[in-house]
Design a protein around this motif. Sequence first.
Motif, PDB file in Angstrom:
ATOM      1  N   TYR A 283     -13.743  10.086   3.236  1.00 60.70           N
ATOM      2  CA  TYR A 283     -13.760   8.632   3.064  1.00 60.70           C
ATOM      3  C   TYR A 283     -15.086   8.212   2.420  1.00 60.70           C
ATOM      4  N   GLU A 284     -15.032   7.138   1.628  1.00 65.04           N
ATOM      5  CA  GLU A 284     -16.280   6.507   1.185  1.00 65.04           C
ATOM      6  C   GLU A 284     -16.790   5.579   2.272  1.00 65.04           C
ATOM      7  N   ASN A 285     -15.878   4.847   2.892  1.00 61.95           N
ATOM      8  CA  ASN A 285     -16.182   3.981   4.030  1.00 61.95           C
ATOM      9  C   ASN A 285     -14.999   4.066   4.979  1.00 61.95           C
ATOM     10  N   VAL A 286     -15.147   4.802   6.074  1.00 62.16           N
ATOM     11  CA  VAL A 286     -14.010   5.098   6.934  1.00 62.16           C
ATOM     12  C   VAL A 286     -13.409   3.824   7.533  1.00 62.16           C
ATOM     13  N   ALA A 287     -14.242   2.853   7.912  1.00 61.62           N
ATOM     14  CA  ALA A 287     -13.708   1.632   8.524  1.00 61.62           C
ATOM     15  C   ALA A 287     -12.865   0.846   7.520  1.00 61.62           C
ATOM     16  N   THR A 288     -13.381   0.658   6.314  1.00 62.20           N
ATOM     17  CA  THR A 288     -12.663  -0.104   5.292  1.00 62.20           C
ATOM     18  C   THR A 288     -11.366   0.586   4.897  1.00 62.20           C
ATOM     19  N   GLU A 289     -11.412   1.890   4.737  1.00 59.94           N
ATOM     20  CA  GLU A 289     -10.221   2.604   4.299  1.00 59.94           C
ATOM     21  C   GLU A 289      -9.161   2.682   5.384  1.00 59.94           C
ATOM     22  N   VAL A 290      -9.571   2.840   6.630  1.00 56.23           N
ATOM     23  CA  VAL A 290      -8.597   2.820   7.730  1.00 56.23           C
ATOM     24  C   VAL A 290      -7.943   1.446   7.821  1.00 56.23           C
ATOM     25  N   ILE A 291      -8.739   0.395   7.712  1.00 53.79           N
ATOM     26  CA  ILE A 291      -8.193  -0.966   7.738  1.00 53.79           C
ATOM     27  C   ILE A 291      -7.203  -1.169   6.598  1.00 53.79           C
ATOM     28  N   ASP A 292      -7.553  -0.729   5.394  1.00 59.06           N
ATOM     29  CA  ASP A 292      -6.666  -0.902   4.246  1.00 59.06           C
ATOM     30  C   ASP A 292      -5.354  -0.142   4.431  1.00 59.06           C
ATOM     31  N   GLU A 293      -5.440   1.078   4.943  1.00 60.71           N
ATOM     32  CA  GLU A 293      -4.229   1.885   5.108  1.00 60.71           C
ATOM     33  C   GLU A 293      -3.344   1.353   6.229  1.00 60.71           C
ATOM     34  N   LEU A 294      -3.950   0.847   7.299  1.00 58.67           N
ATOM     35  CA  LEU A 294      -3.154   0.219   8.355  1.00 58.67           C
ATOM     36  C   LEU A 294      -2.512  -1.075   7.854  1.00 58.67           C
ATOM     37  N   ALA A 295      -3.231  -1.812   7.022  1.00 58.33           N
ATOM     38  CA  ALA A 295      -2.702  -3.075   6.496  1.00 58.33           C
ATOM     39  C   ALA A 295      -1.416  -2.843   5.700  1.00 58.33           C
ATOM     40  N   GLU A 296      -1.379  -1.774   4.913  1.00 52.11           N
ATOM     41  CA  GLU A 296      -0.175  -1.463   4.144  1.00 52.11           C
ATOM     42  C   GLU A 296       1.013  -1.200   5.067  1.00 52.11           C
ATOM     43  N   ARG A 297       0.770  -0.467   6.130  1.00 53.11           N
ATOM     44  CA  ARG A 297       1.850  -0.162   7.071  1.00 53.11           C
ATOM     45  C   ARG A 297       2.270  -1.407   7.850  1.00 53.11           C
ATOM     46  N   LEU A 298       1.304  -2.248   8.172  1.00 52.19           N
ATOM     47  CA  LEU A 298       1.608  -3.465   8.921  1.00 52.19           C
ATOM     48  C   LEU A 298       2.497  -4.400   8.111  1.00 52.19           C
ATOM     49  N   VAL A 299       2.275  -4.483   6.812  1.00 46.89           N
ATOM     50  CA  VAL A 299       3.135  -5.301   5.954  1.00 46.89           C
ATOM     51  C   VAL A 299       4.580  -4.811   6.033  1.00 46.89           C
ATOM     52  N   MET A 300       4.763  -3.501   6.037  1.00 44.72           N
ATOM     53  CA  MET A 300       6.104  -2.931   6.139  1.00 44.72           C
ATOM     54  C   MET A 300       6.752  -3.281   7.472  1.00 44.72           C
ATOM     55  N   LEU A 301       5.985  -3.199   8.554  1.00 37.64           N
ATOM     56  CA  LEU A 301       6.513  -3.546   9.869  1.00 37.64           C
ATOM     57  C   LEU A 301       6.923  -5.013   9.928  1.00 37.64           C
ATOM     58  N   ARG A 302       6.072  -5.871   9.387  1.00 35.35           N
ATOM     59  CA  ARG A 302       6.362  -7.309   9.399  1.00 35.35           C
ATOM     60  C   ARG A 302       7.625  -7.624   8.592  1.00 35.35           C
ATOM     61  N   SER A 303       7.817  -6.905   7.491  1.00 36.85           N
ATOM     62  CA  SER A 303       8.995  -7.159   6.650  1.00 36.85           C
ATOM     63  C   SER A 303      10.293  -6.831   7.379  1.00 36.85           C
ATOM     64  N   LEU A 304      10.194  -5.986   8.403  1.00 38.06           N
ATOM     65  CA  LEU A 304      11.365  -5.620   9.207  1.00 38.06           C
ATOM     66  C   LEU A 304      11.517  -6.508  10.443  1.00 38.06           C
ATOM     67  N   GLY A 305      10.614  -7.464  10.593  1.00 44.97           N
ATOM     68  CA  GLY A 305      10.709  -8.392  11.710  1.00 44.97           C
ATOM     69  C   GLY A 305      10.102  -7.897  13.002  1.00 44.97           C
ATOM     70  N   ILE A 306       9.300  -6.842  12.928  1.00 42.80           N
ATOM     71  CA  ILE A 306       8.669  -6.293  14.129  1.00 42.80           C
ATOM     72  C   ILE A 306       7.475  -7.166  14.496  1.00 42.80           C
ATOM     73  N   LYS A 307       7.470  -7.704  15.711  1.00 41.00           N
ATOM     74  CA  LYS A 307       6.481  -8.710  16.098  1.00 41.00           C
ATOM     75  C   LYS A 307       5.328  -8.140  16.915  1.00 41.00           C
ATOM     76  N   ASP A 308       5.616  -7.269  17.851  1.00 38.87           N
ATOM     77  CA  ASP A 308       4.576  -6.756  18.753  1.00 38.87           C
ATOM     78  C   ASP A 308       4.020  -5.437  18.237  1.00 38.87           C
ATOM     79  N   VAL A 309       2.887  -5.512  17.549  1.00 29.68           N
ATOM     80  CA  VAL A 309       2.244  -4.333  16.980  1.00 29.68           C
ATOM     81  C   VAL A 309       0.842  -4.203  17.568  1.00 29.68           C
TER      82      VAL A 309
END
Length: 280
Positions: free
Chosen positions: A161-187
């Motif tokens: 990683y260049e910045n582990v915190a930023t990259e982990v946040i970015d990668e989780l954000a991508e997955r969270l968008v997918m979860l939200r698109s399926l209507g999953i509320k409690d993450v």
Amino acid sequence: MPKVTKKTLNCRGRLVDLRTPAVMGILNVTPDSFFADSRVTLEKTVEVARKMLDEGATFLDIGGYSTRPSAADISPTEEADRVLPIIEQILAAFPNALISIDTFRASVARQAIEAGASLINDVAGGTLDAVMFETVAALGVPYVLMHLRGTPQTMQSLASYENVATEVIDELAERLVMLRSLGIKDVILDPGFGFAKTPSQNFFLLTHLREFALFDEPVLVGISRKTTIWKTLNISADESLNGTTVLHTVALLQGASILRVHDVREAVEAIKLTQQLTFF
């Protein structure tokens, strides 16, 4: 004390209040988990579960697949055969227990929820099973979205990683968008301490844990007795309770909502004490 915007989880119609951080006790139904005392057998399940619940655990996390580096791979059938009897036995003794199933396989998750589990804890964040997210959506249960690169067998070669915190946040954000698109509320978000991360990266991530508040989601921290602690202190996992409590305290002060732990009483005490602190 920092607070998350989302303060409750709906676990089978029961609202879990996270304004006070919760503890998730670890029960591994595996012969090769890194901390031997976390391993349980069918015969000892009720005894271990009772102790954790009595000490203040909100959740019991049941896992049948060891994710430590070099652990043996097992089939979904074998994994299910390990965890389902444990779930059933715990719920027979403690019908109100909230059980989390620790698995990255959708088929195991579905069977566990059908057996009475209330929460899915996926160490792979949906990356190792293409139907995990749609399965979670269909089941309508809370989901722990953990950060992982690769597989449990390859993850340690992917800790770049260049910045582990930023990259982990970015990668989780991508997955969270997918979860939200399926209507999953409690993450619940889990930065994945020790998964595709070096000890120094784990420490950096922990000191920047507050940055995960931008998601307005609860954050789970699973650092109990991990290599980061005992290798840094040049001790063993068996000797790492004190170090674990130190890092749990740091995590709580950085806004953690759930601690996933081997030692429930000590984690509960850390929560009670940090809750008494006031910052201006």
